[in-house]
Design a protein around this motif. Structure first.
Motif, PDB file in Angstrom:
ATOM      1  N   ASP A  88       0.832  -1.197   0.000  1.00  0.00           N
ATOM      2  CA  ASP A  88       0.000   0.000   0.000  1.00  0.00           C
ATOM      3  C   ASP A  88       0.872   1.254   0.000  1.00  0.00           C
ATOM      4  N   HIS A  89       0.277   2.388  -0.381  1.00  0.00           N
ATOM      5  CA  HIS A  89       0.987   3.668  -0.317  1.00  0.00           C
ATOM      6  C   HIS A  89       0.012   4.762   0.095  1.00  0.00           C
ATOM      7  N   TRP A  90       0.548   5.834   0.676  1.00  0.00           N
ATOM      8  CA  TRP A  90      -0.289   6.950   1.116  1.00  0.00           C
ATOM      9  C   TRP A  90       0.517   8.229   1.136  1.00  0.00           C
ATOM     10  N   GLU A  91      -0.195   9.354   1.113  1.00  0.00           N
ATOM     11  CA  GLU A  91       0.408  10.680   1.196  1.00  0.00           C
ATOM     12  C   GLU A  91       0.943  10.890   2.605  1.00  0.00           C
ATOM     13  N   ALA A  92       2.127  11.462   2.705  1.00  0.00           N
ATOM     14  CA  ALA A  92       2.713  11.769   4.015  1.00  0.00           C
ATOM     15  C   ALA A  92       3.673  12.935   3.841  1.00  0.00           C
ATOM     16  N   GLY A  93       3.321  14.066   4.398  1.00  0.00           N
ATOM     17  CA  GLY A  93       4.179  15.237   4.278  1.00  0.00           C
ATOM     18  C   GLY A  93       4.273  15.684   2.838  1.00  0.00           C
ATOM     19  N   SER A  94       5.497  15.793   2.336  1.00  0.00           N
ATOM     20  CA  SER A  94       5.708  16.286   0.975  1.00  0.00           C
ATOM     21  C   SER A  94       5.844  15.164  -0.042  1.00  0.00           C
ATOM     22  N   GLY A  95       5.437  13.964   0.300  1.00  0.00           N
ATOM     23  CA  GLY A  95       5.578  12.862  -0.639  1.00  0.00           C
ATOM     24  C   GLY A  95       4.687  11.690  -0.292  1.00  0.00           C
ATOM     25  N   LEU A  96       5.157  10.508  -0.659  1.00  0.00           N
ATOM     26  CA  LEU A  96       4.423   9.269  -0.425  1.00  0.00           C
ATOM     27  C   LEU A  96       5.238   8.342   0.460  1.00  0.00           C
ATOM     28  N   ARG A  97       4.558   7.475   1.167  1.00  0.00           N
ATOM     29  CA  ARG A  97       5.180   6.374   1.887  1.00  0.00           C
ATOM     30  C   ARG A  97       4.659   5.104   1.239  1.00  0.00           C
ATOM     31  N   VAL A  98       5.583   4.190   0.916  1.00  0.00           N
ATOM     32  CA  VAL A  98       5.224   2.966   0.212  1.00  0.00           C
ATOM     33  C   VAL A  98       5.682   1.772   1.035  1.00  0.00           C
ATOM     34  N   GLU A  99       4.774   0.826   1.271  1.00  0.00           N
ATOM     35  CA  GLU A  99       5.121  -0.401   1.968  1.00  0.00           C
ATOM     36  C   GLU A  99       5.906  -1.305   1.025  1.00  0.00           C
ATOM     37  N   LEU A 100       6.941  -1.933   1.540  1.00  0.00           N
ATOM     38  CA  LEU A 100       7.736  -2.888   0.785  1.00  0.00           C
ATOM     39  C   LEU A 100       7.432  -4.274   1.328  1.00  0.00           C
ATOM     40  N   VAL A 101       7.094  -5.209   0.424  1.00  0.00           N
ATOM     41  CA  VAL A 101       6.580  -6.518   0.814  1.00  0.00           C
ATOM     42  C   VAL A 101       7.527  -7.620   0.355  1.00  0.00           C
ATOM     43  N   HIS A 102       7.728  -8.610   1.236  1.00  0.00           N
ATOM     44  CA  HIS A 102       8.523  -9.804   0.922  1.00  0.00           C
ATOM     45  C   HIS A 102       7.806 -11.000   1.545  1.00  0.00           C
ATOM     46  N   ASN A 103       7.497 -12.011   0.752  1.00  0.00           N
ATOM     47  CA  ASN A 103       6.771 -13.200   1.225  1.00  0.00           C
ATOM     48  C   ASN A 103       5.479 -12.823   1.963  1.00  0.00           C
ATOM     49  N   SER A 104       4.710 -11.935   1.380  1.00  0.00           N
ATOM     50  CA  SER A 104       3.412 -11.498   1.905  1.00  0.00           C
ATOM     51  C   SER A 104       3.479 -10.767   3.240  1.00  0.00           C
ATOM     52  N   ARG A 105       4.664 -10.271   3.615  1.00  0.00           N
ATOM     53  CA  ARG A 105       4.823  -9.495   4.852  1.00  0.00           C
ATOM     54  C   ARG A 105       5.448  -8.153   4.523  1.00  0.00           C
ATOM     55  N   VAL A 106       5.007  -7.110   5.199  1.00  0.00           N
ATOM     56  CA  VAL A 106       5.624  -5.799   5.035  1.00  0.00           C
ATOM     57  C   VAL A 106       6.949  -5.836   5.793  1.00  0.00           C
ATOM     58  N   VAL A 107       8.051  -5.573   5.058  1.00  0.00           N
ATOM     59  CA  VAL A 107       9.388  -5.661   5.658  1.00  0.00           C
ATOM     60  C   VAL A 107      10.137  -4.334   5.613  1.00  0.00           C
ATOM     61  N   GLY A 108       9.463  -3.260   5.187  1.00  0.00           N
ATOM     62  CA  GLY A 108      10.123  -1.970   5.140  1.00  0.00           C
ATOM     63  C   GLY A 108       9.241  -0.911   4.525  1.00  0.00           C
ATOM     64  N   MET A 109       9.792   0.300   4.499  1.00  0.00           N
ATOM     65  CA  MET A 109       9.085   1.449   3.937  1.00  0.00           C
ATOM     66  C   MET A 109      10.039   2.226   3.040  1.00  0.00           C
ATOM     67  N   LEU A 110       9.476   2.815   1.991  1.00  0.00           N
ATOM     68  CA  LEU A 110      10.229   3.656   1.068  1.00  0.00           C
ATOM     69  C   LEU A 110       9.554   5.015   1.006  1.00  0.00           C
ATOM     70  N   ARG A 111      10.356   6.080   1.038  1.00  0.00           N
ATOM     71  CA  ARG A 111       9.836   7.447   0.913  1.00  0.00           C
ATOM     72  C   ARG A 111      10.008   7.910  -0.525  1.00  0.00           C
ATOM     73  N   LEU A 112       8.956   8.479  -1.081  1.00  0.00           N
ATOM     74  CA  LEU A 112       9.017   9.063  -2.422  1.00  0.00           C
ATOM     75  C   LEU A 112       8.611  10.519  -2.326  1.00  0.00           C
ATOM     76  N   ASN A 113       9.433  11.402  -2.850  1.00  0.00           N
ATOM     77  CA  ASN A 113       9.062  12.819  -2.919  1.00  0.00           C
ATOM     78  C   ASN A 113       8.308  13.053  -4.203  1.00  0.00           C
ATOM     79  N   HIS A 114       7.423  14.055  -4.183  1.00  0.00           N
ATOM     80  CA  HIS A 114       6.707  14.396  -5.411  1.00  0.00           C
ATOM     81  C   HIS A 114       7.690  15.020  -6.396  1.00  0.00           C
ATOM     82  N   GLU A 115       7.582  14.605  -7.645  1.00  0.00           N
ATOM     83  CA  GLU A 115       8.462  15.149  -8.690  1.00  0.00           C
ATOM     84  C   GLU A 115       7.864  16.380  -9.300  1.00  0.00           C
TER      85      GLU A 115
END
Length: 115
Positions: A88-115
Motif C-alpha cells: 500500500d501507499h499513502w500521502e505523508a508530508g511532501s511525498g508518499l510512503r510505500v510499503e515494501l513486501v517480501h513473502n506477503s509481509r511488510v518488511v520496510g518502507m520507502l519514501r518518495l518525494n513528489h516530482e
C-alpha cells in the motif's frame, strides 16, 4: 447558564474549524495513481542497495535503503531490495510512503518525494 452557552460556542467553533481544515486539505491533496507509483518504486528498487546494518536504541536491527547515494527508506528484515514487492501507499508530508513486501509481509518502507 452562560458557561453552557460558552462551551457550546467553543465546540461549534472547533467543529467548524475542523471542517474547513479538512476541506482545504482535500482540495490541495494530490492523488497518486497506483500503477505509476508501482512503476516508479520498481524502477528505484532496481537501482537500490542495502546500507550498513544498524541497531535502534531498543535493540532492533534495521537496514537503510540507499538510492543514488541517499537513504530513501528502511528495511526491517535482511532482504535484497531488488526482490521486494510493493504494498500500500499513502500521502505523508511532501511525498508518499510505500510499503515494501517480501513473502506477503511488510518488511520496510520507502519514501518518495513528489516530482
Amino acid at each position: 447558564m452562560p458557561v453552557a452557552s460558552s462551551s457550546r460556542r467553543t465546540f461549534l467553533i472547533a467543529f467548524a474549524s475542523s471542517a474547513v481544515m479538512t476541506a482545504a486539505a482535500a482540495a490541495g491533496e494530490r492523488v497518486a495513481d497506483s500503477t505509476a507509483v508501482a512503476e516508479r518504486v520498481r524502477r528505484l528498487l532496481n537501482t537500490a542497495s542495502k546500507g550498513r546494518e544498524w541497531t535502534t536504541g531498543r535493540g532492533v536491527r534495521r537496514w537503510p535503503i540507499i538510492i543514488a547515494g541517499e537513504q530513501q527508506g528502511t528495511l526491517w528484515e535482511d532482504v535484497d531490495p531488488r526482490t521486494l514487492g510493493i504494498g500500500d501507499h499513502w500521502e505523508a508530508g511532501s511525498g508518499l510512503r510505500v510499503e515494501l513486501v517480501h513473502n506477503s509481509r511488510v518488511v520496510g518502507m520507502l519514501r518518495l518525494n513528489h516530482e
